[in-house]
Write a protein that holds these residues in place. Structure first.
Motif, PDB file in Angstrom:
ATOM      1  N   GLY A  29     -46.306 -12.362 -57.783  1.00  0.00           N
ATOM      2  CA  GLY A  29     -46.215 -12.224 -59.247  1.00  0.00           C
ATOM      3  C   GLY A  29     -45.540 -10.949 -59.712  1.00  0.00           C
ATOM      4  N   ALA A  30     -44.821 -10.282 -58.802  1.00  0.00           N
ATOM      5  CA  ALA A  30     -44.249  -8.962 -59.126  1.00  0.00           C
ATOM      6  C   ALA A  30     -43.124  -9.034 -60.152  1.00  0.00           C
ATOM      7  N   THR A  31     -42.623 -10.251 -60.414  1.00  0.00           N
ATOM      8  CA  THR A  31     -41.550 -10.371 -61.412  1.00  0.00           C
ATOM      9  C   THR A  31     -42.110 -10.650 -62.805  1.00  0.00           C
ATOM     10  N   PHE A  33     -45.083 -10.015 -66.083  1.00  0.00           N
ATOM     11  CA  PHE A  33     -45.510  -8.912 -66.958  1.00  0.00           C
ATOM     12  C   PHE A  33     -46.483  -7.966 -66.247  1.00  0.00           C
ATOM     13  N   ARG A  56     -33.650 -17.128 -58.588  1.00  0.00           N
ATOM     14  CA  ARG A  56     -33.288 -17.833 -59.824  1.00  0.00           C
ATOM     15  C   ARG A  56     -31.919 -17.335 -60.229  1.00  0.00           C
ATOM     16  N   CYS A  93     -51.292 -11.849 -57.687  1.00  0.00           N
ATOM     17  CA  CYS A  93     -51.206 -11.743 -59.144  1.00  0.00           C
ATOM     18  C   CYS A  93     -50.443 -12.910 -59.751  1.00  0.00           C
TER      19      CYS A  93
END
Ligand SMILES: NC(=O)c1ccc[n+]([C@@H]2O[C@H](COP(=O)([O-])OP(=O)(O)OC[C@H]3O[C@@H](n4cnc5c(N)ncnc54)[C@H](OP(=O)(O)O)[C@@H]3O)[C@@H](O)[C@H]2O)c1
Length: 334
Positions: A29-31, A33, A56, A93
């Motif tokens: 989930g590091a990309t 918020f 992406r 995350c």
């Protein structure tokens, strides 16, 4: 009254966690918020981070010393094994926070979590495991999102006997880059706040840097195994909308008035139904859904920090006023 922030320290009193050959963390989930702020805090505290990202078109990943980006997603078991191999801890995350159907949330928050947990359990020496859940998991009956976060927690808790897990349940997180509360803060800055009519619930909030600091403290203290903690900004008893508008007016409008625009809940529900139908038709992930309305109108989202603070020494540094000051100006316009 808010306590002052405690810098990350380890048991020996150093400003950084003890680094050794297992000082790499796996982060999902590091990309997003929350994850992007986590990445900054973790590397700032001296950790090396192996971070999962979904390739992406047009995606540009930040170059941060100490960060190794690994391509893959939560469906890719090989990528998850590579992500976690030899790490000291997994910070899971990644999550679906928008969606139209049960499946939209289930695939990521339940099945994705199951795969991350099983990749961690395969390690000869299982890494510590931190699940970023949500306060919503406290009320799984309210929405598909809440139910999926609750079920994700269940997976971690029963994953493996030798896995030392901790679950964090942040209250609503705000800060630069947030897409959920920022629209409301923009409205407040313009002097009008559309809010569900007739609701007078109370809720806790947490600034994103405080959440990231809590994770750094958890890593530094090696405590909290087998426990679930709620996190908020230190405001005992939480906020109501009146207080949010008053603080928002002070910070974002230089003391100017903010008018509450009550939207009947029946109208919100209709809009949510229409939005969900449009999302299914057009294939986007909606934020406004019937479940989100039930979450929004739930009377009690107040939580309690005390146990987490007691065992880790973490104290939040930003109340709503300080947090809004940080996001006012440039961040609010983005
Ligand atoms: N924001 C809040 O107020 C709040 C409050 C409590 C708890 N949380 C929890 O905090 C976590 C992060 O939330 P956020 O607000 O930062 O959401 P976000 O901005 O939407 O970020 C979600 C992250 O998860 C990744 N992700 C989603 N599905 C994935 C998949 N199938 N495979 C790999 N990665 C995937 C996304 O990757 P892409 O960039 O590729 O989409 C992104 O990095 C979630 O678990 C959420 O439940 C958030």
């Amino acid at each position: 009254m808010l306590a002052t922030a405690v810098p990350p320290t380890n048991d020996r009193g150093s400003d950084f966690p003890q680094l050794n050959n297992r000082s790499t963390l796996a982060l999902t989930g590091a990309t997003g918020f929350v994850g992007a702020t986590l990445l900054t805090h973790l590397t700032g505290a001296g950790w090396r981070v192996r971070a999962l990202y979904r390739p992406r078109k047009g995606r540009v990943l930040p170059t941060i010393p100490g960060v190794e980006w690994l391509s893959g997603d939560l469906e890719d078991e090989d990528a998850l094994v590579a992500l976690i191999a030899g790490t000291h801890a997994v910070i899971h995350c990644a999550g679906a926070v928008r969606g139209a159907s049960h499946d939209d949330f289930d695939q990521v928050n339940v099945e994705g979590t199951r795969r991350v947990a099983s990749a961690a359990a395969r390690e000869a020496r299982a890494p510590r495991f931190l699940l970023i859940s949500s306060l919503a998991a406290r009320e799984p009956q309210l929405s598909h999102y809440a139910e999926s976060k609750w079920r994700g927690e269940g997976i971690i808790k029963t994953a493996s006997e030798n896995m030392r897990w901790t679950v964090l349940r942040p209250s609503a997180v705000f800060g630069p880059g947030d897409r959920e509360l920022l629209p409301l803060f923009r409205c407040i800055a313009s002097g009008f706040a559309p809010l569900p009519a007739g609701t007078n619930g109370r809720f806790s909030l947490i600034y994103v840097d405080d959440l990231a600091a809590a994770v750094v403290r958890w890593l530094a203290t090696d405590a909290g195994h087998g426990q679930t903690f709620e996190l908020h900004d230190g405001q005992a008893g939480g906020y109501d909308w009146g207080t949010v508008l008053e603080i928002g007016g002070r910070v974002l409008r230089g003391g100017g008035p903010v008018r509450r625009v009550p939207i009947p809940v029946s109208v919100l529900k209709l809009a949510a139904l229409a939005n969900s139908a449009a999302a299914r038709l057009l294939g986007y992930a909606p934020m406004l859904t019937p479940g989100k309305i039930r979450e929004l109108t739930h009377p009690d989202w107040v939580c309690d920090n005390s146990e987490f603070s007691r065992i880790t020494g973490w104290q939040p540094a930003f109340g709503l006023e300080q947090g809004l000051t940080c996001i006012s100006g440039k961040n609010l316009k983005k």
